[in-house]
Enzyme design. Structure first.
Site, PDB file in Angstrom:
ATOM      1  CG  ASN A   1      -1.860   1.132   1.299  1.00  0.00           C
ATOM      2  OD1 ASN A   1      -1.789   2.047   0.472  1.00  0.00           O
ATOM      3  ND2 ASN A   1      -2.737   1.118   2.278  1.00  0.00           N
TER       4      ASN A   1
ATOM      5  NE  ARG B   1     -11.079  12.653   3.243  1.00  0.00           N
ATOM      6  CZ  ARG B   1     -10.788  11.357   3.307  1.00  0.00           C
ATOM      7  NH1 ARG B   1     -11.712  10.478   3.663  1.00  0.00           N
ATOM      8  NH2 ARG B   1      -9.591  10.919   3.009  1.00  0.00           N
TER       9      ARG B   1
ATOM     10  CG  HIS C   1     -13.226   3.240   2.972  1.00  0.00           C
ATOM     11  ND1 HIS C   1     -14.011   4.139   3.668  1.00  0.00           N
ATOM     12  CD2 HIS C   1     -11.953   3.566   3.232  1.00  0.00           C
ATOM     13  CE1 HIS C   1     -13.242   4.986   4.314  1.00  0.00           C
ATOM     14  NE2 HIS C   1     -11.978   4.659   4.063  1.00  0.00           N
TER      15      HIS C   1
ATOM     16  CD  GLU D   1      -9.159  -1.154   4.090  1.00  0.00           C
ATOM     17  OE1 GLU D   1      -8.863  -0.667   5.204  1.00  0.00           O
ATOM     18  OE2 GLU D   1      -9.352  -0.468   3.086  1.00  0.00           O
TER      19      GLU D   1
ATOM     20  NE  ARG E   1      -6.344   1.381  -0.052  1.00  0.00           N
ATOM     21  CZ  ARG E   1      -6.415   2.541   0.579  1.00  0.00           C
ATOM     22  NH1 ARG E   1      -5.341   3.070   1.128  1.00  0.00           N
ATOM     23  NH2 ARG E   1      -7.553   3.150   0.686  1.00  0.00           N
TER      24      ARG E   1
END
Ligand code: AMP
Length: 415
Positions: free
Chosen positions: A17, A252, A191, A395, A102
């Site tokens: 990643n 956010r 996601h 993940e 990823r």
């Protein structure tokens, strides 16, 4: 001819990643999903680079750290390769089946993981305008790994892929179609790897096949997103063109009247970059109360802090709206699954999100909700119409699984 002999059973997958200044990795064995090694290189290119490597069965009691400068991603991956080799898990091992990467944005093209070739690289590059922070860093990771092991399959696993099954009425914004199409403006969702993994694990927890169940997945980490998954396929998700849309997040804003941005430009005189920074980095929980860590927010609420209490209430209010909206989208909801840092750990968030939603068949059993565990678990009372569950996400395992499913030679080994 490959210089590397093919093992009879190459069952390991290295998951990478790659961020703008970081490289996270895990080496997994797909016979049982076990983690052979994991680590992180941070602050690549700075004087204060740091590599932390752990390998449960490795040398030096399983953990090593390096703090010398690591100049770029190529050097970072070389350093990772050295650490793995030190633990006899090197990239030249015949047991390594593939490297899974990823990749944040797969646009419209990628609805499945793909083996990387020059065409795939060009397409990921073409998507840089819609993922300017992430795709360039992901590309560097892939190119670096390819240079190091050109003979090994490199697989790109996209964060957007799981959401490609969203119907057009969920994926399109109600704006001028020609403008939207010209600039590839639509709801992509993110996601996806987590939503795919958690929705499948939730079906397993219910003892059912994913095709038989409708699940609302609430991925609540520092970034947060919800998804509505019908029979294993995503039909709606809360993030959009970018990860800014949807739930209130750590930093956010999530959903906001787009006219707020015009107002900030025209009335407050902020530049586009400043508005971008405000909404992505200085909003959400941090904007509302100065903290984005749910533990700290709960501590402040317990101490009577009003700002923290209001931030928490706004966070929960948005979450409830999405649970309601996705109940309407799905029609029948078999399970609501909480995951990621907040979803897995903050019992108060789970309790508050579900409180008052009995009309949807939702309830939480206080004792079950209070249990701390790394295992998937049901927290609703027995006999509840809709199961509420905590399902820890993974993940990296999902990326490894998808990678191995695509290129593994011994697919019977898949977990
Ligand atoms: P993630 O992005 O999935 O790693 O989630 C990170 C977030 O999880 C942090 O910012 C915290 O808000 C939250 N978190 C982690 N551990 C806990 C905990 N024990 N209790 C409440 N929130 C937690």
């Amino acid at each position: 001819m490959s210089p590397y002999p093919k093992a009879e059973h190459a069952t390991r997958v290295l998951v990478l990643n790659s961020g703008s200044s970081s490289l996270k990795y895990q080496l997994l064995d797909m016979r049982d999903g076990s983690r052979l090694a994991a680590g992180l290189v941070e602050r690549i290119g700075e004087k204060t680079s740091r590599l932390v490597h752990t390998a449960p069965t490795g040398a030096d009691e399983g953990r090593r750290e390096r703090t010398d400068r690591i100049a770029d991603h190529a050097k970072a991956l070389e350093a990772v390769a050295d650490e793995l080799a030190h633990d006899e898990l090197g990239l030249d091992s015949p047991e390594l089946a593939a490297i899974g990467h990823r990749v944040v944005h797969g646009g419209l093209k990628f609805s499945e993981p793909v083996v990387v070739d020059d065409g795939v690289l060009a397409e990921i590059e073409r998507l840089v305008p819609v993922a300017p922070l992430h795709n360039p860093a992901n590309l560097i990771g892939i190119r670096t790994a390819r240079a190091l092991r050109p003979d090994l399959p490199q697989v790109a696993v996209f964060d957007t892929a799981f959401h490609r099954t969203m119907p057009e009425h969920a994926a399109r914004y109600a704006i001028d179609t020609a403008t939207a199409d010209a600039h590839r403006i639509r709801r992509y969702g993110f996601h996806g790897t987590s939503h795919a993994y958690v929705s499948r694990r939730t079906a397993e927890l219910l003892g059912k096949d994913p095709s038989e169940v409708n699940v609302i997945v609430l991925h609540l980490g520092n970034g947060a997103s919800a998804s509505a998954v019908a029979g294993g396929r995503c039909v709606d998700t809360s993030m959009g063109l970018t990860p800014l849309e949807g739930l209130v997040m750590g930093t956010r804003s999530g959903d906001i009247d787009p006219a707020v941005t015009f107002h900030l430009r025209r009335v407050a005189g902020m530049s586009v970059d400043e508005i971008d920074e405000l909404l992505n980095k200085k909003s959400g929980l941090v904007g509302l109360c100065g903290d984005n860590d749910m533990r700290e927010i709960r501590r402040r609420i317990d101490a009577g802090d009003e700002r923290a209490r209001l931030a928490f209430s706004i966070y929960i209010h948005r979450l409830k709206k999405y649970i309601g909206a996705y109940s309407a989208v799905l029609g029948r909801v078999d399970a609501v699954a909480f995951t990621a840092g907040v979803g897995e750990n903050a019992a108060e968030v789970r309790e508050a999100a579900v409180a008052g939603l009995e009309v949807f068949g939702l309830a939480v059993d206080a004792q079950r909700n209070a249990v701390r565990s790394g295992e998937p678990r049901i927290i609703s009372p027995d006999g509840a119409r809709t199961v509420v569950a905590v399902v820890p996400t993974d993940e990296e395992l999902e990326i490894a699984r998808q990678t191995f499913a695509l290129v593994g030679e011994d697919r019977t080994a898949i977990v």
